[in-house]
Design a protein around this motif. Structure first.
Motif, PDB file in Angstrom:
ATOM      1  N   TRP A  22       0.817  -1.222   0.000  1.00 19.04           N
ATOM      2  CA  TRP A  22       0.000   0.000   0.000  1.00 19.04           C
ATOM      3  C   TRP A  22       0.840   1.257   0.000  1.00 19.04           C
ATOM      4  CZ3 TRP A  22      -0.227   3.725   3.891  1.00 19.04           C
ATOM      5  CH2 TRP A  22       0.375   3.398   5.108  1.00 19.04           C
ATOM      6  N   LYS A  23       2.096   1.131   0.458  1.00 19.65           N
ATOM      7  CA  LYS A  23       2.986   2.303   0.491  1.00 19.65           C
ATOM      8  C   LYS A  23       3.463   2.695  -0.904  1.00 19.65           C
ATOM      9  CE  LYS A  23       4.151   3.258   4.954  1.00 19.65           C
ATOM     10  NZ  LYS A  23       4.618   4.522   5.489  1.00 19.65           N
ATOM     11  N   SER A  50      -9.940  -0.318 -11.856  1.00 20.89           N
ATOM     12  CA  SER A  50      -9.544  -1.185 -10.742  1.00 20.89           C
ATOM     13  C   SER A  50      -9.029  -0.376  -9.549  1.00 20.89           C
ATOM     14  CB  SER A  50      -8.476  -2.168 -11.222  1.00 20.89           C
ATOM     15  OG  SER A  50      -7.384  -1.434 -11.741  1.00 20.89           O
ATOM     16  N   TYR A  51      -9.902   0.468  -9.033  1.00 21.90           N
ATOM     17  CA  TYR A  51      -9.567   1.246  -7.837  1.00 21.90           C
ATOM     18  C   TYR A  51     -10.401   0.764  -6.659  1.00 21.90           C
ATOM     19  CZ  TYR A  51      -6.750   4.889 -10.083  1.00 21.90           C
ATOM     20  OH  TYR A  51      -5.753   5.575 -10.715  1.00 21.90           O
ATOM     21  N   THR A  52      -9.830   0.918  -5.475  1.00 17.92           N
ATOM     22  CA  THR A  52     -10.570   0.677  -4.235  1.00 17.92           C
ATOM     23  C   THR A  52     -10.908   2.037  -3.644  1.00 17.92           C
ATOM     24  OG1 THR A  52      -9.417  -1.399  -3.883  1.00 17.92           O
ATOM     25  CG2 THR A  52     -10.402  -0.374  -1.929  1.00 17.92           C
ATOM     26  N   HIS A  53     -12.156   2.191  -3.219  1.00 16.32           N
ATOM     27  CA  HIS A  53     -12.639   3.491  -2.737  1.00 16.32           C
ATOM     28  C   HIS A  53     -12.732   3.519  -1.213  1.00 16.32           C
ATOM     29  CE1 HIS A  53     -16.508   6.017  -1.978  1.00 16.32           C
ATOM     30  NE2 HIS A  53     -15.448   6.767  -1.819  1.00 16.32           N
ATOM     31  N   PHE A  54     -12.121   4.536  -0.615  1.00 17.04           N
ATOM     32  CA  PHE A  54     -12.336   4.786   0.813  1.00 17.04           C
ATOM     33  C   PHE A  54     -12.789   6.215   0.997  1.00 17.04           C
ATOM     34  CE2 PHE A  54      -9.108   1.331   1.206  1.00 17.04           C
ATOM     35  CZ  PHE A  54      -9.970   0.408   1.780  1.00 17.04           C
ATOM     36  N   SER A  55     -13.879   6.387   1.743  1.00 18.48           N
ATOM     37  CA  SER A  55     -14.357   7.714   2.115  1.00 18.48           C
ATOM     38  C   SER A  55     -13.906   7.978   3.545  1.00 18.48           C
ATOM     39  CB  SER A  55     -15.892   7.744   2.019  1.00 18.48           C
ATOM     40  OG  SER A  55     -16.430   8.672   2.947  1.00 18.48           O
ATOM     41  N   CYS A  94      -4.877   4.680   6.517  1.00 25.42           N
ATOM     42  CA  CYS A  94      -3.712   3.818   6.279  1.00 25.42           C
ATOM     43  C   CYS A  94      -4.048   2.368   6.617  1.00 25.42           C
ATOM     44  CB  CYS A  94      -2.504   4.301   7.077  1.00 25.42           C
ATOM     45  SG  CYS A  94      -1.879   5.885   6.470  1.00 25.42           S
ATOM     46  N   LYS A  95      -4.790   2.185   7.693  1.00 24.69           N
ATOM     47  CA  LYS A  95      -5.177   0.825   8.083  1.00 24.69           C
ATOM     48  C   LYS A  95      -6.070   0.211   7.005  1.00 24.69           C
ATOM     49  CE  LYS A  95      -7.245  -1.672  11.982  1.00 24.69           C
ATOM     50  NZ  LYS A  95      -8.643  -2.000  11.712  1.00 24.69           N
ATOM     51  N   SER A 100      -6.694  -3.751   2.795  1.00 29.03           N
ATOM     52  CA  SER A 100      -7.356  -4.053   1.512  1.00 29.03           C
ATOM     53  C   SER A 100      -6.477  -4.940   0.629  1.00 29.03           C
ATOM     54  CB  SER A 100      -7.662  -2.760   0.750  1.00 29.03           C
ATOM     55  OG  SER A 100      -6.469  -2.222   0.214  1.00 29.03           O
ATOM     56  N   GLY A 101      -5.158  -4.826   0.809  1.00 33.09           N
ATOM     57  CA  GLY A 101      -4.240  -5.583  -0.038  1.00 33.09           C
ATOM     58  C   GLY A 101      -4.155  -5.031  -1.454  1.00 33.09           C
ATOM     59  N   ASP A 102      -4.814  -3.916  -1.708  1.00 33.79           N
ATOM     60  CA  ASP A 102      -4.813  -3.324  -3.052  1.00 33.79           C
ATOM     61  C   ASP A 102      -3.736  -2.243  -3.160  1.00 33.79           C
ATOM     62  OD1 ASP A 102      -6.946  -4.945  -3.713  1.00 33.79           O
ATOM     63  OD2 ASP A 102      -8.400  -3.510  -2.933  1.00 33.79           O
TER      64      ASP A 102
END
Ligand code: ADP
Ligand code: C5P
Ligand code: MG
Length: 206
Positions: A22-23, A50-55, A94-95, A100-102
């Protein structure tokens, strides 16, 4: 979820030689006034790219529900339209990215102020690829929020006015900052959702 709050912020910075996935992520920040369609357009984007979404707001609301020791403080700040201390929000982001592993993320509603931006830079050490900005006039934002119907405690006229003020005073300077770095991609978000998405899609297709 609550445990993360007891971890010092530095503990998120693991062995430099390890460099977790993730870094090395591609991050796109998604900004815009409350009700501008950040969540709506991110939901569209993840169906096509292929994106992961976090709000950030959703993560904070989940933290309240988890019974975190900071829940009451976070809740009172949200009800008052204020920006939660960055250490909390950055840890949650960050967590979420790590778990997510993405490695491609849309981060919506963040950074909301200079402190958010600097703490994220220092902890995650990730520069956004670009920053999407959904531009929309306040009267339209107010109409949208007042008909959102998600039972949010901050979707009331009194808190909306406070959120607009915080947006102008704290978030617009962040938008200007990214503009000065050539990273801003401004979208007219006052159009129907499908038309907004057509404009957004172009940015991700290239
Ligand atoms: P944000 O995440 O930026 O606060 P949302 O995606 O939750 O905004 O959208 C706020 C409300 O406005 C929701 O009820 C959503 O269905 C609606 N909405 C989103 N985009 C549009 C649009 N382009 N035109 C009209 N209504 C919209
Ligand atoms: O983005 P959203 O509308 O879900 O945010 C709701 C609230 O969550 C904000 O008004 C603010 O109180 C809090 N928040 C925050 N810091 C962020 C994102 C959201 O304090 N980066
Ligand atoms: Mg949202």
């Amino acid at each position: 979820m609550a445990l993360i709050m007891e971890t010092p912020v530095d503990a998120l910075i693991k062995d430099e030689h390890e460099t977790p996935k993730w870094k090395k992520s591609t991050v796109v920040f998604v900004l815009g006034g409350p009700g501008s369609g950040k969540g709506t357009q991110c939901a569209n984007l993840v169906k096509h790219f292929s994106y992961t979404h976090f709000s950030a707001g959703d993560l904070l609301r989940a933290e309240i529900k988890s019974g975190s020791q900071f829940g009451a403080m976070i809740q009172s700040m949200i009800v008052d339209g204020r920006i939660v201390p960055s250490e909390i929000t950055v840890k949650l982001l960050c967590k979420a990215m790590e778990e997510s592993g993405d490695d491609k993320f849309l981060i919506d509603g963040f950074p909301r102020n200079e402190e958010n931006r600097i703490v994220f830079e220092n902890v995650a050490k990730i520069e956004p690829a670009f920053v999407l900005f959904f531009d929309c006039p306040e009267d339209e934002l107010e109409r949208r929020i007042m008909s959102r119907n998600q039972g949010r405690e901050d979707d009331n006229i009194e808190t909306i006015k406070k959120r607009f003020k915080v947006f102008v005073e704290s978030t617009l300077p962040i938008i200007s900052y990214y503009e000065s770095k050539g990273k801003l991609r401004k979208i007219n978000a006052a159009k129907p959702s499908e038309e907004v998405f057509e404009a957004v899609k172009v940015l991700f297709a290239s």
